[in-house]
Enzyme design. Structure first.
Site, PDB file in Angstrom:
ATOM      1  N   SER A 161       0.804  -1.229   0.000  1.00  0.00           N
ATOM      2  CA  SER A 161       0.000   0.000   0.000  1.00  0.00           C
ATOM      3  C   SER A 161       0.837   1.279   0.000  1.00  0.00           C
ATOM      4  CB  SER A 161      -0.950  -0.035   1.188  1.00  0.00           C
ATOM      5  OG  SER A 161      -1.755  -1.180   1.069  1.00  0.00           O
ATOM      6  N   ARG A 176       7.264   6.507  -4.445  1.00  0.00           N
ATOM      7  CA  ARG A 176       7.916   7.054  -3.247  1.00  0.00           C
ATOM      8  C   ARG A 176       7.301   6.404  -2.026  1.00  0.00           C
ATOM      9  NH1 ARG A 176       4.109  10.153  -4.844  1.00  0.00           N
ATOM     10  NH2 ARG A 176       5.353  10.826  -6.596  1.00  0.00           N
ATOM     11  N   ASP A 214      -4.152  -1.298  -1.147  1.00  0.00           N
ATOM     12  CA  ASP A 214      -5.245  -1.605  -0.211  1.00  0.00           C
ATOM     13  C   ASP A 214      -6.581  -1.005  -0.658  1.00  0.00           C
ATOM     14  OD1 ASP A 214      -4.342   0.951   0.341  1.00  0.00           O
ATOM     15  OD2 ASP A 214      -4.077   0.664   2.499  1.00  0.00           O
TER      16      ASP A 214
HETATM   17  C1  GLC Z   1      -0.826   5.961   1.571  1.00  0.00           C
HETATM   18  C2  GLC Z   1      -0.277   5.105   0.435  1.00  0.00           C
HETATM   19  C3  GLC Z   1      -1.417   4.491  -0.347  1.00  0.00           C
HETATM   20  C4  GLC Z   1      -2.370   3.760   0.566  1.00  0.00           C
HETATM   21  C5  GLC Z   1      -2.837   4.675   1.695  1.00  0.00           C
HETATM   22  C6  GLC Z   1      -3.711   3.960   2.690  1.00  0.00           C
HETATM   23  O1  GLC Z   1      -1.510   7.028   1.023  1.00  0.00           O
HETATM   24  O2  GLC Z   1       0.532   5.890  -0.399  1.00  0.00           O
HETATM   25  O3  GLC Z   1      -0.915   3.596  -1.324  1.00  0.00           O
HETATM   26  O4  GLC Z   1      -3.471   3.320  -0.158  1.00  0.00           O
HETATM   27  O5  GLC Z   1      -1.706   5.191   2.380  1.00  0.00           O
HETATM   28  O6  GLC Z   1      -3.056   2.877   3.274  1.00  0.00           O
END
Ligand code: GLC
Length: 494
Positions: A161, A176, A214
């Site tokens: 995520s 990143r 996620d």
């Molecule tokens: C951050 C991550 C993203 C994820 C979110 C919730 O924003 O960059 O990929 O979906 O957290 O976990």
């Protein structure tokens, strides 16, 4: 014992009257109210800008919001079957699950184990991270399947995520790190080979069939049981959403000549919304958070909403009011514990907002026990108001994202599946978000308070478990039917 009866029944509802609060503290409360309140006009302005930024992210030139195509190319029907492993590397915990999608429509069985993600791994070296993950998977498979040397490779959906470029569903080039992670040597690289190398070295019998976000998992898992689900959101350690786009509306994929009406789930990575600070009104506390984070200038929207930051915003306000402002709260007390960055998580704010007592006695105990500070009654009023302001702003801003996707897609009525600690546990988050959505989208007053809203944000199904398994199943299925778009290693899909 005489005189020690049960606590009085919960009575406190919302803001106190502030009648006994001294003038200088009241002035600070007013200042905070001004800084943190987002009125309806502002919500609408943010939403309109958000719609444009979503479009920009899909354009060939790209924009600040990554809008990552995920190669998840259909909703589930509810008839998917099979047994899959799912690995969730979300931010706070590591979770391994085995999910069986059963013959019965929209039903599944799940077994799972959680592993704490050691704090030092988040800012350590890449090899240690992958080794730790591989060890957890090995342990899980050994426990549930026995000797790994005798096993065929099990298909795995890996919920990673973080923002990742996916030219293929079994690839993820980390754009990143977000959510406080800062591990050298991973940004700009495909994480799948690193992960697979660690598995191979330990003989872990797994084939990766899908790397997912996620939010995409949440969207798909929720749509498995509710066909009205159109958007998947996470309001947890981080904040983000995914929705289903048509390939014809994704100019940056034009060169692939995909049929225009083919669906493609987009992981928005909306945490990056307004990194340019065009519409979001950041407070000095937001600026401090950003400057002291491992990636200053990134995730502007997320840093005002996500669970990782809510407690820290509050802490910074408290320290400022002690050190720099005339009120000098907690005067003469040692605030050493409060000075430690990230010492308060969002559950601390939840507890403040949940304090049912008129005199805020639970909040006082919380400060005494966790911080060694004894706030007076006026300070307690300020503490409560500060928590409400931070929590309310987060909920209202998050509604702008949901409204923006709905506006972009022309959804007048739908369900939005949401997951994450802030959504599930933070008091009033849902109600405040729903109220903001109503203001932004100009819905008329409800005839009956029990009526549903046209767009309802509901608790989602388990995205990084069931969602990951479903995405693995959907991908295997479409490969079987000959849709090889976005598949890097076809042999893993046989
Ligand atoms: C951050 C991550 C993203 C994820 C979110 C919730 O924003 O960059 O990929 O979906 O957290 O976990």
């Amino acid at each position: 014992m005489v005189g020690l009866g049960p606590k009085p029944p919960p009575s406190r509802k919302g803001t106190g009257s502030f009648v006994d609060v001294p003038k200088d503290l009241l002035k600070e409360i007013k200042r905070l109210e001004k800084l943190f309140t987002v009125d309806t006009a502002k919500l609408k302005q943010i939403t309109d800008h958000f719609v444009n930024e979503l479009e920009k992210g899909l354009s060939k030139e790209g924009g600040t919001i990554p809008m990552n195509p995920t190669w998840v190319m259909s909703f589930p029907t509810g008839h998917e079957t099979g047994t899959f492993l799912a690995l969730d590397m979300g931010g706070t915990n590591l979770r391994v699950c085995q999910i069986t999608l059963t013959e019965q429509k929209s039903e599944f069985d799940i077994i799972q184990s959680k592993y704490r993600m050691p704090e030092e791994l988040k800012t350590g070296v890449a090899e240690d991270l992958w080794e730790y993950i591989a060890e957890c998977l090995l342990q899980f498979i050994q426990t549930h399947h026995g000797d790994v040397s005798k096993l065929d490779k099990i298909p795995l959906g890996f919920t990673f995520s973080y923002p990742a470029t996916q030219n293929y569903i079994d690839e993820g080039i980390l754009q990143r790190w977000t959510k406080g992670f800062d591990i050298d040597g991973v940004e700009g690289r495909n994480v799948v080979p690193m992960f697979e190398k660690a598995l191979q070295e330990r003989g872990v019998p797994i084939k990766l069939t899908a790397l997912i976000n996620d939010t995409t998992g949440t969207l798909i898992a929720s749509a498995y049981t509710d066909t009205k689900m159109k958007i998947g959101c996470i309001f947890g350690t981080g904040c983000n959403a995914a929705y289903m786009e048509d390939c014809g509306s994704i100019p940056k994929l034009e060169h692939l000549n995909l049929p225009p009406d083919t669906p493609m789930a987009i992981n928005c990575e909306w945490g990056a919304f307004d990194n340019e600070h065009k519409v979001l009104l950041r407070t000095p506390y937001d600026e401090l958070i950003d400057n002291d984070s491992p990636r200053p200038g990134q995730q502007a929207f997320e840093k005002m909403i996500a669970g990782l930051y809510l407690g820290e915003i509050f802490r910074l306000i408290m320290v400022d009011l002690h050190d720099n402002r005339d009120v000098n709260i907690f005067a003469g007390q040692d605030i050493g514990k409060l000075r430690r960055p990230y010492t308060l998580d969002s559950s601390f704010l939840s507890a403040i907002e949940d304090d049912p007592f008129e005199n805020l006695s639970e909040t006082r105990e919380l400060f005494q026990n966790q911080l060694g500070i004894d706030p007076n009654s006026s300070e307690l009023e300020l503490i409560r108001r500060a928590a409400e302001l931070i929590g309310t702003r987060a909920a209202r801003l998050s509604a702008c994202g949901v409204a923006a996707i709905s506006k972009k897609k022309g959804y007048k009525e739908c369900h939005v599946g949401a997951d994450g600690s802030v959504f599930n546990k933070y008091p009033h988050f849902k109600k405040r978000g729903a109220a903001a959505l109503r203001e932004i989208l100009d819905w008329p007053a409800k005839a009956d308070p029990d009526d549903d809203d046209p767009i309802e944000i509901l608790a989602a199904e388990d995205g990084s478990g069931v969602g990951a398994a479903l995405i693995a199943a959907l991908t295997l299925e479409r490969v079987k039917k000959g849709n090889m778009h976005g598949i890097l290693h076809p042999k893993n899909f046989q």
